[in-house]
Design an enzyme around this catalytic site. Structure first.
Site, mmCIF file in Angstrom:
data_model
loop_
_atom_site.group_PDB
_atom_site.id
_atom_site.type_symbol
_atom_site.label_atom_id
_atom_site.label_comp_id
_atom_site.label_asym_id
_atom_site.label_seq_id
_atom_site.Cartn_x
_atom_site.Cartn_y
_atom_site.Cartn_z
ATOM 1 N N PRO A 256 0.789 -1.223 0.000
ATOM 2 C CA PRO A 256 0.000 0.000 0.000
ATOM 3 C C PRO A 256 0.826 1.280 0.000
ATOM 4 C CG PRO A 256 -0.129 -1.122 2.116
ATOM 5 C CD PRO A 256 0.530 -2.064 1.165
ATOM 6 N N ASN A 257 0.338 2.217 -0.774
ATOM 7 C CA ASN A 257 0.873 3.588 -0.868
ATOM 8 C C ASN A 257 2.180 3.690 -1.649
ATOM 9 O OD1 ASN A 257 -1.277 4.731 0.750
ATOM 10 N ND2 ASN A 257 -0.310 3.713 2.487
ATOM 11 N N ARG B 118 5.245 10.957 -2.466
ATOM 12 C CA ARG B 118 4.868 10.613 -1.095
ATOM 13 C C ARG B 118 6.034 10.866 -0.150
ATOM 14 N NH1 ARG B 118 4.577 4.497 1.374
ATOM 15 N NH2 ARG B 118 3.834 5.115 3.419
ATOM 16 N N TYR C 88 11.072 8.895 1.654
ATOM 17 C CA TYR C 88 11.128 7.832 0.651
ATOM 18 C C TYR C 88 11.852 8.217 -0.642
ATOM 19 C CZ TYR C 88 7.691 5.770 3.783
ATOM 20 O OH TYR C 88 7.064 5.255 4.886
ATOM 21 N N ASN D 212 8.062 -5.575 -0.429
ATOM 22 C CA ASN D 212 7.926 -4.386 0.389
ATOM 23 C C ASN D 212 6.447 -4.284 0.694
ATOM 24 O OD1 ASN D 212 7.737 -1.959 1.637
ATOM 25 N ND2 ASN D 212 8.963 -0.819 0.137
ATOM 26 N N ALA E 250 2.944 -0.669 5.056
ATOM 27 C CA ALA E 250 2.473 -0.714 6.447
ATOM 28 C C ALA E 250 1.944 -2.096 6.845
ATOM 29 C CB ALA E 250 1.400 0.344 6.659
ATOM 30 N N HIS F 142 3.832 -4.339 9.335
ATOM 31 C CA HIS F 142 3.736 -4.201 10.789
ATOM 32 C C HIS F 142 2.423 -4.723 11.358
ATOM 33 C CE1 HIS F 142 6.941 -1.532 9.612
ATOM 34 N NE2 HIS F 142 6.105 -0.695 9.034
ATOM 35 N N ASP G 173 1.480 -15.446 7.183
ATOM 36 C CA ASP G 173 1.023 -16.833 7.005
ATOM 37 C C ASP G 173 1.079 -17.250 5.538
ATOM 38 O OD1 ASP G 173 0.569 -17.191 9.687
ATOM 39 O OD2 ASP G 173 -1.616 -17.003 9.563
ATOM 40 N N GLU H 83 12.558 -9.560 2.671
ATOM 41 C CA GLU H 83 11.855 -8.340 3.086
ATOM 42 C C GLU H 83 12.629 -7.124 2.563
ATOM 43 O OE1 GLU H 83 11.895 -7.867 7.337
ATOM 44 O OE2 GLU H 83 10.446 -6.215 7.289
ATOM 45 N N HIS I 288 12.534 -2.649 2.370
ATOM 46 C CA HIS I 288 11.959 -1.336 2.670
ATOM 47 C C HIS I 288 12.881 -0.250 2.159
ATOM 48 C CE1 HIS I 288 9.066 -3.206 5.316
ATOM 49 N NE2 HIS I 288 10.056 -3.899 5.837
ATOM 50 N N LEU I 289 12.300 0.857 1.737
ATOM 51 C CA LEU I 289 13.118 2.013 1.341
ATOM 52 C C LEU I 289 13.781 2.643 2.563
ATOM 53 C CD1 LEU I 289 10.172 2.666 -0.688
ATOM 54 C CD2 LEU I 289 12.232 3.410 -1.837
ATOM 55 N N SER I 290 12.973 2.824 3.623
ATOM 56 C CA SER I 290 13.492 3.443 4.842
ATOM 57 C C SER I 290 13.962 2.343 5.797
ATOM 58 C CB SER I 290 12.386 4.276 5.505
ATOM 59 O OG SER I 290 11.299 3.439 5.881
ATOM 60 N N ARG J 242 12.864 4.322 12.879
ATOM 61 C CA ARG J 242 11.689 5.193 12.773
ATOM 62 C C ARG J 242 10.774 4.981 13.995
ATOM 63 N NH1 ARG J 242 9.026 4.858 7.077
ATOM 64 N NH2 ARG J 242 7.998 6.733 7.929
ATOM 65 N N ARG K 153 6.784 0.851 13.890
ATOM 66 C CA ARG K 153 7.344 0.237 12.674
ATOM 67 C C ARG K 153 8.429 -0.789 12.993
ATOM 68 N NH1 ARG K 153 5.284 3.633 8.504
ATOM 69 N NH2 ARG K 153 4.941 5.708 9.304
HETATM 70 C C1 DQA Z 1 8.042 1.129 4.027
HETATM 71 C C2 DQA Z 1 8.103 1.357 5.546
HETATM 72 C C3 DQA Z 1 6.736 1.165 6.164
HETATM 73 O O1 DQA Z 1 6.796 1.396 7.570
HETATM 74 C C4 DQA Z 1 5.737 2.128 5.566
HETATM 75 O O2 DQA Z 1 4.447 1.899 6.097
HETATM 76 C C5 DQA Z 1 5.720 2.088 4.079
HETATM 77 C C6 DQA Z 1 6.993 2.014 3.371
HETATM 78 C C7 DQA Z 1 9.403 1.449 3.343
HETATM 79 O O3 DQA Z 1 9.589 1.032 2.218
HETATM 80 O O4 DQA Z 1 10.243 2.136 3.944
HETATM 81 O O5 DQA Z 1 4.681 2.189 3.445
HETATM 82 O O6 DQA Z 1 7.749 -0.222 3.778
#
Ligand code: DQA
Length: 144
Positions: free
Chosen positions: A10-11, A18, A23, A74, A77, A80, A87, A98, A100-102, A107, A111
């Site tokens: 998502p997002n 964003r 990011y 990725n 959210a 978390h 599952d 796994e 993530h950008l951040s 953080r 998270r």
């Molecule tokens: C994220 C980190 C997550 O906490 C956040 O909700 C995202 C992006 C990242 O790529 O840093 O949507 O997955």
């Protein structure tokens, strides 16, 4: 040829505009191009998909069984919150990384919990868009 499925949650379709201070300014389309270029360089195939919906991501994880050698996810959210995505990864037994950008561990405290991290063989985070080609390299190394 190794086949890798890259899932964005998502997002992440909003990357580029964003919260650029968190990011970066690279768009998802740019990232998908970076992944395609990396795949050519490494002699593998990658498929990138993005959804804002938990169930769609779960369906794609199920589809990966027998169709892909590895999953890079990725989960945004859902990382978390989603025991269901955790599952799904456990159920299909496809090696999962796994991403993530951040750096989620530096953080907000909410998270720091990662359900995806419990079932992934490793995590790449804190490298922004560059983390995607890095993750492809890590996956190829893992698959051997
Ligand atoms: C994220 C980190 C997550 O906490 C956040 O909700 C995202 C992006 C990242 O790529 O840093 O949507 O997955």
């Amino acid at each position: 040829m190794k086949r890798i499925l890259i899932l964005n949650g998502p997002n992440l379709n909003l990357l580029g505009t964003r919260q650029p201070e968190v990011y970066g300014t690279t768009t998802l389309a740019d990232i998908e191009q970076m992944c395609a270029d990396k795949a050519v360089a490494m002699g593998i195939s990658v498929e990138c998909r993005q959804s804002n919906h938990e169930g769609v991501l779960i369906d794609w994880i199920h589809e990966a069984r027998g169709a892909f050698d590895g999953i890079i996810i990725n989960a945004g959210a859902y990382t978390h919150t989603s025991i269901a995505i955790m599952d799904a990864v456990s159920s299909v037994e496809v090696p999962t990384l796994e991403l993530h950008l951040s750096d989620i561990h530096t953080r907000e405290e909410f998270r720091h919990i990662s359900y995806v991290g419990r079932v992934a063989f490793d995590a790449i985070m804190g490298h922004g868009a560059d983390g995607y080609p890095m993750a492809i390299e890590r996956m190829v190394q893992h698959l051997g």
